[in-house]
Design a protein around this motif. Structure first.
Motif, mmCIF file in Angstrom:
data_model
loop_
_atom_site.group_PDB
_atom_site.id
_atom_site.type_symbol
_atom_site.label_atom_id
_atom_site.label_comp_id
_atom_site.label_asym_id
_atom_site.label_seq_id
_atom_site.Cartn_x
_atom_site.Cartn_y
_atom_site.Cartn_z
ATOM 1 N N ASP A 1 7.149 4.437 13.106
ATOM 2 C CA ASP A 1 8.446 5.019 12.727
ATOM 3 C C ASP A 1 8.605 6.462 13.198
ATOM 4 O OD1 ASP A 1 9.779 2.923 11.575
ATOM 5 O OD2 ASP A 1 9.253 3.437 9.509
ATOM 6 N N GLY A 2 7.511 7.082 13.567
ATOM 7 C CA GLY A 2 7.577 8.468 14.025
ATOM 8 C C GLY A 2 7.822 9.453 12.902
ATOM 9 N N LYS A 3 7.197 9.216 11.734
ATOM 10 C CA LYS A 3 7.381 10.166 10.633
ATOM 11 C C LYS A 3 6.088 10.313 9.840
ATOM 12 C CE LYS A 3 9.635 6.618 7.793
ATOM 13 N NZ LYS A 3 10.774 6.276 6.986
ATOM 14 N N ASP A 4 6.054 11.341 9.004
ATOM 15 C CA ASP A 4 4.902 11.584 8.143
ATOM 16 C C ASP A 4 5.085 10.861 6.819
ATOM 17 O OD1 ASP A 4 3.573 13.231 9.931
ATOM 18 O OD2 ASP A 4 4.539 15.045 9.186
ATOM 19 N N LEU A 5 3.984 10.328 6.317
ATOM 20 C CA LEU A 5 3.982 9.712 4.991
ATOM 21 C C LEU A 5 3.109 10.580 4.095
ATOM 22 C CD1 LEU A 5 3.362 5.954 5.958
ATOM 23 C CD2 LEU A 5 5.548 7.076 5.480
ATOM 24 N N VAL A 6 3.723 11.187 3.074
ATOM 25 C CA VAL A 6 2.949 12.005 2.141
ATOM 26 C C VAL A 6 2.412 11.116 1.037
ATOM 27 C CG1 VAL A 6 4.193 14.142 2.662
ATOM 28 C CG2 VAL A 6 5.023 12.644 0.858
ATOM 29 N N LYS A 7 1.536 11.653 0.229
ATOM 30 C CA LYS A 7 0.879 10.899 -0.830
ATOM 31 C C LYS A 7 1.920 10.167 -1.683
ATOM 32 C CE LYS A 7 -2.521 11.389 -4.495
ATOM 33 N NZ LYS A 7 -3.475 12.281 -5.123
ATOM 34 N N GLY A 8 1.724 8.864 -1.835
ATOM 35 C CA GLY A 8 2.600 8.049 -2.670
ATOM 36 C C GLY A 8 3.702 7.325 -1.911
ATOM 37 N N ALA B 1 0.833 -1.205 0.000
ATOM 38 C CA ALA B 1 0.000 0.000 0.000
ATOM 39 C C ALA B 1 0.862 1.248 0.000
ATOM 40 C CB ALA B 1 -0.915 0.007 1.219
ATOM 41 N N VAL B 2 0.231 2.350 -0.407
ATOM 42 C CA VAL B 2 0.860 3.668 -0.343
ATOM 43 C C VAL B 2 -0.095 4.611 0.373
ATOM 44 C CG1 VAL B 2 2.264 3.398 -2.427
ATOM 45 C CG2 VAL B 2 -0.046 4.315 -2.626
#
Length: 169
Positions: free
Chosen positions: A120-127, A105-106
Motif C-alpha cells: 500500500d505504500g504506507k506506514d503501519l503504527v502499533k495497533g 493481525a495488527v
C-alpha cells in the motif's frame, strides 16, 4: 613542386602499407596485444555452475534457517512459513520481510514508529490492521506482527530474514 609531390606520394605509400599490415594481422594494431576471441586462453568461456560456485564463495555460502521460539536469529534468502501462536508476537530483524497469509493481525512496535506496508505504500503504527498478502518490511529490529484482539487462532506468515517469537507484554 616536385619535392612536395614526392613527399605526398611517400606518405600515401606508407599509409597504404600500414593499412595492409593492419588488415592482414589484426594483432599488430591491438594496443595491449591480447586476443579477445571468446573462448581463448585470454578470454575463457565459463559455465553457469562454475559461476554459481564462485559467487557462493564470495557471499559466504548459503545462510542459515529461521529461528522459531528459541530467540536466536539468522538471515535467510528464501521465504519461510511460520506459525505465530495467539499471545505471541513475531519480531523481525532490521530488513526482515513478512507476508500475512492466514489470520487477523495488527502491527507491533515497541515505540511510536511502525512497519512499512510496501504493497500500500504506507506506514503501519502499533495497533493498525495488517492486510493479508501485503508485503511488510521491518525498518528496525523490535517490530513485527501479532494476532488482533479477539483472534485466538495462530497466524500463518511468510518470513524472509531474521526473526524471533516472544510473548506479548
Amino acid at each position: 613542386m616536385k619535392k612536395t609531390t614526392m613527399k605526398v606520394a611517400i606518405g600515401a605509400a606508407l599509409l597504404l602499407v600500414g593499412f595492409g599490415i593492419g588488415i592482414l594481422n589484426p594483432k599488430a594494431i591491438e594496443a595491449d596485444g591480447v586476443s579477445t576471441t571468446p573462448g581463448s586462453i585470454d578470454d575463457p568461456v565459463i559455465t553457469k555452475s562454475y559461476l554459481d560456485e564462485q559467487l557462493a564463495k564470495v557471499s559466504g555460502g548459503s545462510s542459515g534457517a529461521g529461528t522459531g521460539s528459541t530467540g536466536t536469529s539468522n538471515a535467510q534468502a528464501s521465504l519461510q512459513v511460520v506459525s505465530v501462536p495467539s499471545g505471541k508476537v513475531l519480531l523481525g530483524d532490521e530488513g526482515t520481510e513478512i507476508i500475512l497469509r492466514v489470520g487477523k493481525a495488527v502491527a507491533y512496535s515497541s515505540d511510536s514508529s511502525g512497519i512499512v506496508d510496501i504493497t500500500d505504500g504506507k506506514d503501519l503504527v502499533k495497533g493498525n490492521s495488517v492486510a493479508s498478502n501485503h508485503l511488510l518490511l521491518m525498518p528496525r529490529s523490535g517490530r513485527g506482527v501479532t494476532a488482533a484482539a479477539g483472534y485466538t487462532k495462530s497466524l500463518t506468515v511468510l518470513v524472509r530474514g531474521g526473526y524471533k517469537l516472544q510473548s506479548v507484554n
